[in-house]
Design an enzyme around this catalytic site. Structure first.
Site, mmCIF file in Angstrom:
data_model
loop_
_atom_site.group_PDB
_atom_site.id
_atom_site.type_symbol
_atom_site.label_atom_id
_atom_site.label_comp_id
_atom_site.label_asym_id
_atom_site.label_seq_id
_atom_site.Cartn_x
_atom_site.Cartn_y
_atom_site.Cartn_z
ATOM 1 N N SER A 217 -2.965 -11.957 -10.469
ATOM 2 C CA SER A 217 -3.434 -12.674 -11.660
ATOM 3 C C SER A 217 -3.893 -11.677 -12.723
ATOM 4 O O SER A 217 -3.713 -11.917 -13.926
ATOM 5 C CB SER A 217 -4.572 -13.630 -11.297
ATOM 6 O OG SER A 217 -5.661 -12.923 -10.746
ATOM 7 N N TYR B 185 -9.985 -1.145 -0.651
ATOM 8 C CA TYR B 185 -8.789 -0.563 -1.281
ATOM 9 C C TYR B 185 -9.014 0.919 -1.559
ATOM 10 O O TYR B 185 -8.177 1.765 -1.263
ATOM 11 C CB TYR B 185 -8.506 -1.332 -2.575
ATOM 12 C CG TYR B 185 -7.174 -1.031 -3.213
ATOM 13 C CD1 TYR B 185 -6.035 -1.743 -2.859
ATOM 14 C CD2 TYR B 185 -7.052 -0.038 -4.180
ATOM 15 C CE1 TYR B 185 -4.813 -1.474 -3.448
ATOM 16 C CE2 TYR B 185 -5.834 0.241 -4.773
ATOM 17 C CZ TYR B 185 -4.726 -0.488 -4.404
ATOM 18 O OH TYR B 185 -3.515 -0.210 -4.991
ATOM 19 N N HIS C 159 0.831 -1.214 0.000
ATOM 20 C CA HIS C 159 0.000 0.000 0.000
ATOM 21 C C HIS C 159 0.868 1.269 0.000
ATOM 22 O O HIS C 159 0.453 2.303 0.509
ATOM 23 C CB HIS C 159 -0.987 0.000 1.172
ATOM 24 C CG HIS C 159 -2.047 -1.056 1.015
ATOM 25 N ND1 HIS C 159 -3.201 -0.854 0.291
ATOM 26 C CD2 HIS C 159 -2.096 -2.338 1.442
ATOM 27 C CE1 HIS C 159 -3.933 -1.962 0.305
ATOM 28 N NE2 HIS C 159 -3.278 -2.879 0.991
ATOM 29 N N THR C 160 2.053 1.140 -0.531
ATOM 30 C CA THR C 160 2.933 2.304 -0.669
ATOM 31 C C THR C 160 2.922 2.836 -2.098
ATOM 32 O O THR C 160 3.234 4.003 -2.318
ATOM 33 C CB THR C 160 4.376 1.944 -0.290
ATOM 34 O OG1 THR C 160 4.719 0.718 -0.947
ATOM 35 C CG2 THR C 160 4.537 1.769 1.206
ATOM 36 N N SER D 239 -10.796 -18.028 -21.757
ATOM 37 C CA SER D 239 -9.886 -18.281 -20.643
ATOM 38 C C SER D 239 -10.179 -19.637 -20.021
ATOM 39 O O SER D 239 -11.331 -19.949 -19.702
ATOM 40 C CB SER D 239 -10.058 -17.188 -19.580
ATOM 41 O OG SER D 239 -9.493 -17.628 -18.363
ATOM 42 N N GLY E 249 -4.065 -12.388 -4.172
ATOM 43 C CA GLY E 249 -3.153 -11.275 -3.923
ATOM 44 C C GLY E 249 -1.824 -11.459 -4.633
ATOM 45 O O GLY E 249 -0.806 -10.901 -4.213
ATOM 46 N N ASP F 140 2.122 -3.935 -9.477
ATOM 47 C CA ASP F 140 1.870 -5.269 -10.030
ATOM 48 C C ASP F 140 2.260 -5.339 -11.498
ATOM 49 O O ASP F 140 2.881 -6.301 -11.948
ATOM 50 C CB ASP F 140 0.385 -5.628 -9.882
ATOM 51 C CG ASP F 140 -0.066 -5.620 -8.440
ATOM 52 O OD1 ASP F 140 0.798 -5.511 -7.545
ATOM 53 O OD2 ASP F 140 -1.279 -5.706 -8.205
HETATM 54 C C1 GLA Z 1 -2.787 -4.393 -5.041
HETATM 55 C C2 GLA Z 1 -2.557 -3.261 -6.037
HETATM 56 C C3 GLA Z 1 -1.130 -2.721 -5.938
HETATM 57 C C4 GLA Z 1 -0.746 -2.402 -4.510
HETATM 58 C C5 GLA Z 1 -1.102 -3.564 -3.587
HETATM 59 C C6 GLA Z 1 -0.874 -3.244 -2.139
HETATM 60 O O1 GLA Z 1 -2.023 -5.499 -5.396
HETATM 61 O O2 GLA Z 1 -2.793 -3.719 -7.348
HETATM 62 O O3 GLA Z 1 -1.000 -1.602 -6.783
HETATM 63 O O4 GLA Z 1 -1.353 -1.204 -4.093
HETATM 64 O O5 GLA Z 1 -2.451 -3.966 -3.730
HETATM 65 O O6 GLA Z 1 0.487 -3.072 -1.896
#
Ligand code: GLA
Length: 381
Positions: A133, A227, A42-43, A75, A130, A178
């Protein structure tokens, strides 16, 4: 990625080939890994620092260009029907898995995609764990389209476009971690990213260390609402502190952070201390100080649990169990939270046995079936 209409029973990956779907072998094949974030959670949407690595689990896209403007996509993860079909000039979201395909098409049309295609997607990255995907699908598809249509895009540009597809089209306000991890990271180490400048450096994992990734079995289905709330709280905390975003706040400003109203004080404290932990982890990995990396993992988890409120009991239990297992330096929830997976740093050669010991306890205490994703051969079949 939102899970809708998953095929039950038989595994369609085994039976439905590209040729069975579209009548001929695919012209190109591309893939991209899922990611496990080692630290820096979450940075990224606070212009901060992250340290993800690629998973040995990948999403594959097989693809053949079409002469017209039709797009057909299928898919294996969601594939109990015919391919989803739409035009290159995509309309609105349909709120299904193919929105990620529509979103990537939408952004690539602006970058020279002029014809449709047939695509078959298969993934070993579990959905809702998490482990990105969604980004793995976006990057694998982007790579396949880049190759099939000769699009002039480097890997960083592809990551930026994949993020744009997710934020602007699918409508989830994620950071860039990600997509950059899935596009640029490998499994030999981590990618230390400054999400403000998008500069990145590779940080190898010392040979005496190994990663253990355990999926809690709890899907983070409500994650996108929470989120958004966390993002908004961080923005409000930054405004109250008089900075454009929490990247601009240093650890020495913790007194000012403490004076914010709850929960903004705790949200800001997590982000500021987590950024410092990313730097400390990079330094400890470079120095080969694995005890220190383990300590930082545990501190990061505590911060996500107590200050950022994104953990759940099943993840706390996994981390507790893992930290007590033989050969484990430390563990933490990885990814956005509210379900998903943990990552642990272990002595090399100790990860598999530690994972088995953790599962034995966890699966007695919780109804969701936890499973070891890394290291394992079983999931790679
Ligand atoms: C999800 C989001 C990322 C990031 C993480 C938390 O994976 O896609 O951008 O914010 O949560 O670190």
């Amino acid at each position: 990625m939102r899970r809708r209409g998953r095929a039950q029973g038989r595994d369609p990956r085994v039976t439905v080939t590209f040729a069975a779907l579209y009548g001929a072998a695919p012209r190109v094949r591309a893939d991209a890994p899922g990611r496990v974030n080692l630290i820096g959670e979450h940075t990224d949407y606070n212009d901060g620092f992250v340290l993800p690595a690629a998973l040995p689990l990948r999403t594959t896209v097989e693809l053949t260009p079409r002469p017209d403007d039709e797009v057909r996509a299928w898919s294996a993860e969601f594939g109990d029907g015919p391919p989803v079909a739409f035009r290159l000039n995509v309309g609105a979201c349909a709120s299904d898995w193919a929105d990620y395909v529509r979103g990537m098409v939408r952004v690539l049309v602006d970058r020279g995609l002029t014809r449709g295609f047939d695509a078959r997607i298969a993934s070993r990255v579990p959905v809702g764990s998490g482990l990105s995907s969604s980004a793995a699908l976006l990057i694998a598809l982007g790579r396949a389209l880049r190759e099939a249509f000769g699009l002039a895009l480097d890997d960083l540009e592809l990551a930026r476009l994949a993020r744009k597809a997710e934020t602007d089209f699918v409508g989830i306000p994620v950071g860039i971690m990600d997509q950059m991890a899935c596009s640029l990271a490998d499994t030999t180490g981590a990618l230390f990213i400054d999400t403000r400048t998008l500069e990145y450096t590779r940080v190898p994992l010392p040979p005496e260390a190994a990663l253990l990734v355990i999926d809690s079995g709890v899907r983070h289905s409500h994650a996108s609402g929470e989120y958004r709330i966390r993002r908004d709280e961080c923005r409000r905390a930054a405004t109250a502190l008089g900075v454009p975003n929490l990247r601009g706040v240093a650890e020495r400003d913790l007194a000012a952070i403490d004076s914010l109203p709850n929960p903004l004080n705790r949200r800001a404290r997590h982000v500021v201390t987590e950024n410092a932990r990313v730097h400390a982890t990079v330094a400890a990995l470079r120095a080969g100080d694995l005890q220190e990396v383990g300590r930082l993992f545990l501190a990061s988890h505590a911060s996500m649990r107590d200050d950022f409120d994104v953990s759940i009991p099943a993840l706390d239990a996994l981390v507790e169990c893992a930290r007590r297992a033989h050969g484990v330096y430390g563990a933490r929830l990885t990814g956005g939270g509210f379900g998903g997976a943990i990552v642990a740093l272990t002595e090399s050669g100790a990860a598999r046995a530690a994972g088995e010991a953790v599962l034995l306890q966890q699966n007695r205490a919780f109804p969701h079936e936890a499973r070891v994703l890394v290291p394992t051969a079983e999931f790679l079949d």
